[in-house]
Motif scaffolding. Structure first.
Motif, PDB file in Angstrom:
ATOM      1  N   GLU A 223     113.179  68.901 -55.835  1.00  0.00           N
ATOM      2  CA  GLU A 223     113.123  70.344 -55.556  1.00  0.00           C
ATOM      3  C   GLU A 223     112.075  70.653 -54.492  1.00  0.00           C
ATOM      4  O   GLU A 223     112.308  71.464 -53.585  1.00  0.00           O
ATOM      5  CB  GLU A 223     112.809  71.113 -56.847  1.00  0.00           C
ATOM      6  CG  GLU A 223     113.943  71.032 -57.857  1.00  0.00           C
ATOM      7  CD  GLU A 223     113.618  71.713 -59.181  1.00  0.00           C
ATOM      8  OE1 GLU A 223     112.486  72.193 -59.348  1.00  0.00           O
ATOM      9  OE2 GLU A 223     114.513  71.746 -60.051  1.00  0.00           O
ATOM     10  N   CYS A 224     110.912  69.997 -54.610  1.00  0.00           N
ATOM     11  CA  CYS A 224     109.820  70.230 -53.659  1.00  0.00           C
ATOM     12  C   CYS A 224     110.189  69.787 -52.247  1.00  0.00           C
ATOM     13  O   CYS A 224     109.616  70.278 -51.273  1.00  0.00           O
ATOM     14  CB  CYS A 224     108.546  69.512 -54.109  1.00  0.00           C
ATOM     15  SG  CYS A 224     107.720  70.339 -55.470  1.00  0.00           S
ATOM     16  N   ALA A 225     111.111  68.848 -52.105  1.00  0.00           N
ATOM     17  CA  ALA A 225     111.539  68.428 -50.772  1.00  0.00           C
ATOM     18  C   ALA A 225     112.643  69.332 -50.221  1.00  0.00           C
ATOM     19  O   ALA A 225     112.674  69.629 -49.025  1.00  0.00           O
ATOM     20  CB  ALA A 225     112.021  66.974 -50.798  1.00  0.00           C
ATOM     21  N   TYR A 226     113.545  69.785 -51.103  1.00  0.00           N
ATOM     22  CA  TYR A 226     114.687  70.563 -50.602  1.00  0.00           C
ATOM     23  C   TYR A 226     114.300  72.021 -50.332  1.00  0.00           C
ATOM     24  O   TYR A 226     114.806  72.628 -49.377  1.00  0.00           O
ATOM     25  CB  TYR A 226     115.834  70.483 -51.612  1.00  0.00           C
ATOM     26  CG  TYR A 226     117.197  70.851 -51.048  1.00  0.00           C
ATOM     27  CD1 TYR A 226     117.633  70.328 -49.835  1.00  0.00           C
ATOM     28  CD2 TYR A 226     118.048  71.706 -51.738  1.00  0.00           C
ATOM     29  CE1 TYR A 226     118.884  70.661 -49.316  1.00  0.00           C
ATOM     30  CE2 TYR A 226     119.299  72.035 -51.233  1.00  0.00           C
ATOM     31  CZ  TYR A 226     119.711  71.519 -50.034  1.00  0.00           C
ATOM     32  OH  TYR A 226     120.952  71.842 -49.519  1.00  0.00           O
ATOM     33  N   HIS A 244     108.528  75.299 -62.946  1.00  0.00           N
ATOM     34  CA  HIS A 244     108.223  74.089 -62.172  1.00  0.00           C
ATOM     35  C   HIS A 244     107.148  74.475 -61.151  1.00  0.00           C
ATOM     36  O   HIS A 244     107.457  74.828 -60.015  1.00  0.00           O
ATOM     37  CB  HIS A 244     109.478  73.565 -61.473  1.00  0.00           C
ATOM     38  CG  HIS A 244     110.486  72.977 -62.402  1.00  0.00           C
ATOM     39  ND1 HIS A 244     111.653  72.407 -61.963  1.00  0.00           N
ATOM     40  CD2 HIS A 244     110.490  72.841 -63.749  1.00  0.00           C
ATOM     41  CE1 HIS A 244     112.344  71.961 -63.007  1.00  0.00           C
ATOM     42  NE2 HIS A 244     111.671  72.219 -64.094  1.00  0.00           N
ATOM     43  N   ARG A 245     105.894  74.397 -61.568  1.00  0.00           N
ATOM     44  CA  ARG A 245     104.822  74.953 -60.735  1.00  0.00           C
ATOM     45  C   ARG A 245     104.701  74.308 -59.364  1.00  0.00           C
ATOM     46  O   ARG A 245     104.458  75.007 -58.378  1.00  0.00           O
ATOM     47  CB  ARG A 245     103.485  74.895 -61.485  1.00  0.00           C
ATOM     48  CG  ARG A 245     103.470  75.866 -62.663  1.00  0.00           C
ATOM     49  CD  ARG A 245     102.115  75.898 -63.327  1.00  0.00           C
ATOM     50  NE  ARG A 245     101.117  76.475 -62.433  1.00  0.00           N
ATOM     51  CZ  ARG A 245      99.823  76.544 -62.741  1.00  0.00           C
ATOM     52  NH1 ARG A 245      99.383  76.054 -63.891  1.00  0.00           N
ATOM     53  NH2 ARG A 245      98.974  77.079 -61.899  1.00  0.00           N
ATOM     54  N   PRO A 246     104.852  72.987 -59.226  1.00  0.00           N
ATOM     55  CA  PRO A 246     104.774  72.427 -57.868  1.00  0.00           C
ATOM     56  C   PRO A 246     105.892  72.963 -56.960  1.00  0.00           C
ATOM     57  O   PRO A 246     105.680  73.144 -55.756  1.00  0.00           O
ATOM     58  CB  PRO A 246     104.916  70.916 -58.101  1.00  0.00           C
ATOM     59  CG  PRO A 246     104.506  70.706 -59.528  1.00  0.00           C
ATOM     60  CD  PRO A 246     104.967  71.938 -60.258  1.00  0.00           C
ATOM     61  N   ASP A 270      98.238  75.001 -58.689  1.00  0.00           N
ATOM     62  CA  ASP A 270      99.676  75.246 -58.649  1.00  0.00           C
ATOM     63  C   ASP A 270     100.487  73.975 -58.502  1.00  0.00           C
ATOM     64  O   ASP A 270     101.679  73.950 -58.776  1.00  0.00           O
ATOM     65  CB  ASP A 270     100.022  76.179 -57.480  1.00  0.00           C
ATOM     66  CG  ASP A 270      99.476  77.567 -57.723  1.00  0.00           C
ATOM     67  OD1 ASP A 270      99.300  77.911 -58.899  1.00  0.00           O
ATOM     68  OD2 ASP A 270      99.239  78.284 -56.751  1.00  0.00           O
ATOM     69  N   ALA A 271      99.839  72.921 -58.015  1.00  0.00           N
ATOM     70  CA  ALA A 271     100.595  71.696 -57.757  1.00  0.00           C
ATOM     71  C   ALA A 271     100.650  70.790 -58.984  1.00  0.00           C
ATOM     72  O   ALA A 271     101.295  69.771 -58.966  1.00  0.00           O
ATOM     73  CB  ALA A 271      99.986  70.944 -56.588  1.00  0.00           C
ATOM     74  N   ILE A 272      99.980  71.208 -60.040  1.00  0.00           N
ATOM     75  CA  ILE A 272      99.926  70.362 -61.236  1.00  0.00           C
ATOM     76  C   ILE A 272     100.897  70.895 -62.275  1.00  0.00           C
ATOM     77  O   ILE A 272     100.818  72.052 -62.672  1.00  0.00           O
ATOM     78  CB  ILE A 272      98.485  70.322 -61.798  1.00  0.00           C
ATOM     79  CG1 ILE A 272      97.568  69.680 -60.771  1.00  0.00           C
ATOM     80  CG2 ILE A 272      98.446  69.576 -63.123  1.00  0.00           C
ATOM     81  CD1 ILE A 272      96.114  70.001 -60.979  1.00  0.00           C
ATOM     82  N   GLU A 273     101.796  70.049 -62.677  1.00  0.00           N
ATOM     83  CA  GLU A 273     102.807  70.471 -63.671  1.00  0.00           C
ATOM     84  C   GLU A 273     102.205  70.407 -65.062  1.00  0.00           C
ATOM     85  O   GLU A 273     101.646  69.394 -65.419  1.00  0.00           O
ATOM     86  CB  GLU A 273     104.024  69.554 -63.579  1.00  0.00           C
ATOM     87  CG  GLU A 273     105.132  69.834 -64.581  1.00  0.00           C
ATOM     88  CD  GLU A 273     105.695  71.240 -64.463  1.00  0.00           C
ATOM     89  OE1 GLU A 273     106.308  71.683 -65.429  1.00  0.00           O
ATOM     90  OE2 GLU A 273     105.515  71.869 -63.412  1.00  0.00           O
TER      91      GLU A 273
END
Lengths: 273, 273
Positions: A223-226, A244-246, A270-273
């Motif tokens: 998800e973070c890449a798309y 999904h915080r990241p 925010d980047a930590i799930e």
């Protein structure tokens, strides 16, 4: 509903496919729904999708129950997500001007029974880039021509382009042809204004990308890449799991990089799930 | 050097700006350099940039020292990153066919003294999209015309387009106009084949994006959002800190989503810094 910029987050967390939501709907128990909506608002949702399934039993009562309880918590735009036109009508009559119909396609039944609700309630409506048999067009050419057909069906119903939101239908990354198709999604979003001769908003369902995955971390990496690719292509709304915080952080960083919101250093938390 | 696909990782970790690398260069101590290169190889680097600064003292000896020690560890392509033509010549003569010159621009001194090395050694060379005074063009139009000027200067030197690698120069996200410029970087990469009438490879320096940031996590969030945009635009090489594991995972996920490598579920461990 004032969706003009790139790329707003629509939470997909209120979904009948989640056991606790299915139970709340079956028991008409408002608490789990209200709790989930509160979490979505706190996590930064800019709209909330209510995916209530086909609502074959008591569609009017169930939709009314959900919308009234959600409205007790938030005034955010609601995306009424069901194939049931009776339920849609009940929901639309409760939140005129702040609801989005989700949605129609070239399927004859949807053109006949769902599309007219957009005109009747002067509502935004999502149109799926699917063929008349609800199949996903897999080549970029087929996606383009299906989008044009959908736009024409929409305008022929006398509806204004500014109320249409096209969904190019992201497919699971595990599908054999997914890479070609999901690249086509990016092209379609980028080329849509030129293709249709007028700007039309777009939405994409991100959770579909990692459907079938077992690891939450692996889903989130995809998800973070798309999401940044979709943002750069000009997607207006990302329908996604707001918890999904990241992935939410990726949307925020993308919007900053693209100039949609002012730059500030992202919050590491925010980047930590 | 066979760089044809989207988007390979060039490690920028061997850099004179890092104190331990500066010390190793000053003392001619190979151990820290060899250790760093080993880490880059283990982390999945597909080429290694050797940023050695201006090398004002003993350029030939210092470059020879670094290249020989790096070559004792890896056969990966080396990006010889210095403005010193004497040092470049020494490095190129040691690794013919597996080195990339980094780089030239429209600056007269670089056109005169660095560009000719590409022909003499039949080497790939990076060309910076900067004006003759080494300033960054800030509008998309200025970037396009500068890229065309650079391409013309390159071909007028009798060099083959297949050996050129354009760098559109990512600017720090903290710059006032960075959003417009870095959006322009994406457009330039996407439109370059049409603009130049021939495919020319591209490279972008990712670390520049978060230059000035204090928090490693915040830097990585920005990199993780910009890298997929660059990959989708068609960037060929990302010059980046290979030890930023989530950013490396973002490149891997991007390449899978774009169909450059086959799909498999990402490894969660890669997303943890």
């Amino acid at each position: 509903v004032g969706f003009n910029r790139t790329m707003l987050i629509v939470a997909d967390n209120v979904n009948i496919l989640r056991p606790e939501m299915a139970r709340a709907m079956a028991d008409m128990d408002p608490v789990p729904i209200i709790q989930m909506v509160r979490r979505c608002v706190a996590a930064g949702a800019q709209a909330i999708d209510l995916n209530l399934g086909p609502l074959t039993r008591a569609p009017r009562e169930k939709m009314t129950f959900v919308v009234q309880n959600v409205r007790s918590v938030t005034d955010l735009p609601l995306v009424l997500d069901t194939v049931n036109p009776v339920a849609l009508e009940a929901g639309l009559s409760l939140c005129s001007g702040t609801a989005i119909i989700n949605g129609f396609s070239l399927e004859p039944d949807k053109l006949d029974r769902i599309l007219p609700l957009a005109g009747r309630f002067d509502a935004d409506i999502i149109g799926y880039v699917l063929d008349a048999a609800s199949r996903v067009p897999m080549t970029e050419e087929a996606m383009m021509s299906t989008a044009v057909d959908l736009f024409e069906a929409y305008t022929q119903a006398g509806l204004p382009p500014g109320r249409l939101i096209l969904d190019p239908v992201v497919v699971p990354a595990t599908w054999p042809d997914s890479q070609r198709h999901n690249r086509g999604v990016l092209s379609l979003i980028r080329q849509l204004p030129e293709l249709l001769g007028t700007p039309v908003r777009t939405i994409a369902g991100i959770s579909n990308l990692s459907s079938g995955g077992q690891s939450l971390g692996a889903k989130i990496i995809l998800e973070c890449a798309y999401l940044p690719m979709l943002a750069a292509a000009g997607l207006n709304m990302a329908l996604m799991n707001i918890r999904h915080r990241p992935a939410v952080a990726a949307v925020g960083a993308s919007r900053m990089l693209l100039g949609d919101i002012p730059f500030c250093w992202p919050d590491l938390a925010d980047a930590i799930e």
